[in-house]
Write an enzyme that holds these catalytic residues in place. Structure first.
Site, PDB file in Angstrom:
ATOM      1  N   SER A  52      15.885  11.807  46.989  1.00 45.32           N
ATOM      2  CA  SER A  52      16.793  12.918  46.670  1.00 45.32           C
ATOM      3  C   SER A  52      17.000  13.784  47.913  1.00 45.32           C
ATOM      4  CB  SER A  52      16.250  13.752  45.514  1.00 45.32           C
ATOM      5  OG  SER A  52      14.897  14.103  45.739  1.00 45.32           O
ATOM      6  N   ASP A  90       9.424   7.684  48.562  1.00 47.20           N
ATOM      7  CA  ASP A  90      10.390   6.710  48.039  1.00 47.20           C
ATOM      8  C   ASP A  90      10.750   5.673  49.088  1.00 47.20           C
ATOM      9  OD1 ASP A  90      11.129   7.085  45.364  1.00 47.20           O
ATOM     10  OD2 ASP A  90      12.372   8.821  45.873  1.00 47.20           O
ATOM     11  N   LYS A 120       6.994   4.756  46.268  1.00 45.91           N
ATOM     12  CA  LYS A 120       7.625   4.636  44.950  1.00 45.91           C
ATOM     13  C   LYS A 120       8.835   3.713  45.074  1.00 45.91           C
ATOM     14  CE  LYS A 120      10.004   8.186  42.839  1.00 45.91           C
ATOM     15  NZ  LYS A 120      11.369   7.645  42.709  1.00 45.91           N
ATOM     16  N   GLU A 189      12.460   8.550  34.018  1.00 45.30           N
ATOM     17  CA  GLU A 189      13.524   9.530  34.246  1.00 45.30           C
ATOM     18  C   GLU A 189      14.594   9.456  33.165  1.00 45.30           C
ATOM     19  OE1 GLU A 189      15.030   9.763  38.256  1.00 45.30           O
ATOM     20  OE2 GLU A 189      16.618  11.181  37.680  1.00 45.30           O
TER      21      GLU A 189
HETATM   22  O1  KIV Z   1      14.056  11.133  44.615  1.00 44.41           O
HETATM   23  C1  KIV Z   1      13.595  11.872  43.721  1.00 44.41           C
HETATM   24  O2  KIV Z   1      13.600  13.103  43.823  1.00 44.41           O
HETATM   25  C2  KIV Z   1      13.049  11.234  42.529  1.00 44.41           C
HETATM   26  C3  KIV Z   1      12.653  12.134  41.396  1.00 44.41           C
HETATM   27  C4  KIV Z   1      13.845  12.646  40.695  1.00 44.41           C
HETATM   28  C5  KIV Z   1      11.707  11.468  40.469  1.00 44.41           C
HETATM   29  O3  KIV Z   1      12.950  10.054  42.467  1.00 44.41           O
END
Ligand code: KIV
Length: 271
Positions: A52, A90, A120, A189
């Protein structure tokens, strides 16, 4: 304020114990050193260096454009600030979906170059080979099911997922597969609260919800949304704890006025 030597580090094992004793896990996104210091000192359990960042830090419309190098830059800034929280990063779009060897290389780069604790990945059965390969290298994985923003071009909208039984059944299966593969937790989510509760109950590993109701093992929000820095996004699940957009703007307006009127600096603010 914590002294670093007094602080027991949160590990994936600690999160497992928290689930077992029914203690909820608090997770927020973080992308830079200064904010990560505040989150860590406040006692957050997990900081997610989310893709994000592509939206809130870089201003892109989706999470797709952010690169592996950019994620490593954000992650290493966060890691430098953190003593206690588990730092999860991520894997960005395009660095793990098609080829499990490339997925492993991407995960290794994140771990080696940023010093983060885990990665993740979005998806279930379709990315299982990548999940297996990364786990074999000893890199902990947090799964992510339900609304998976990296697949926005497949789904076309950000509406609630898994309302239909067929999609709910796939999500239940994917959650089981990720647990069996060895993921230490799963983000759920924007799915119906009832389904999230059922999945949480069926798993030994913790679930972290965002728009998935209260019967999950923890919650995550995007920092800039919950602080009201980004006001362009107002889904039902978002609780805003502050209105920093307006507060920062008012401070900047006052600064501009003070400079223009030569109120700043005054005699005490000069040498
Ligand atoms: O990238 C992010 O902020 C996310 C969250 C919304 C879980 O994956």
């Amino acid at each position: 304020m914590y002294l670093s030597s007094d602080i027991p580090k949160i590990t994936t094992h600690v999160l497992q114990e928290m689930k077992q004793r029914g203690e909820k896990i608090a997770m927020l996104t973080g992308y830079d050193y200064s904010m990560a210091r505040i989150l860590d000192e406040a006692g957050i359990d997990v900081i997610l260096v989310g893709d994000s960042a592509s939206n809130v830090m870089a201003g892109h419309k989706t999470t797709l454009p952010i690169t592996l190098n950019e994620m490593i830059y954000h992650a290493s800034s966060v890691v430098r600030a953190v003593h206690r929280a588990l730092v999860v990063v991520d894997l960005p779009f395009g660095t793990y979906q098609g080829n499990s060897k490339e997925a492993l290389q991407s995960a290794i780069r994140i771990m080696k170059e940023s010093g983060a604790n885990a990665v993740k990945l979005e998806g279930g059965e379709e990315i299982l080979e990548s999940v297996d390969r990364i786990l074999t290298a000893g890199i902990p994985i947090l799964g992510h099911l339900g609304l998976t923003p990296q697949s926005i071009n497949k789904f076309g909208t950000y509406v609630v997922r898994a309302k239909e039984e067929k999609e709910a059944e796939k999500l239940r299966n994917d959650a089981k597969l990720l647990e069996e593969a060895g993921c230490f937790g799963i983000v759920l989510e924007k799915i119906p609260a009832q389904l999230a509760a059922e999945v949480t109950e069926s798993l030994k590993i913790p679930t972290i919800g965002i728009g998935a109701g209260s019967k999950v093992d923890g919650q995550v929000l995007v920092l800039h949304d919950m602080l009201g820095i980004n006001q362009l996004f107002s889904p039902r699940f978002l609780r805003r704890y502050h209105n920093l957009y307006d507060e920062i703007k008012t401070s900047v307006n006052t600064y501009i006025k003070d400079v223009k009127t030569v109120d700043f600096p005054n005699e005490k603010e000069q040498y």
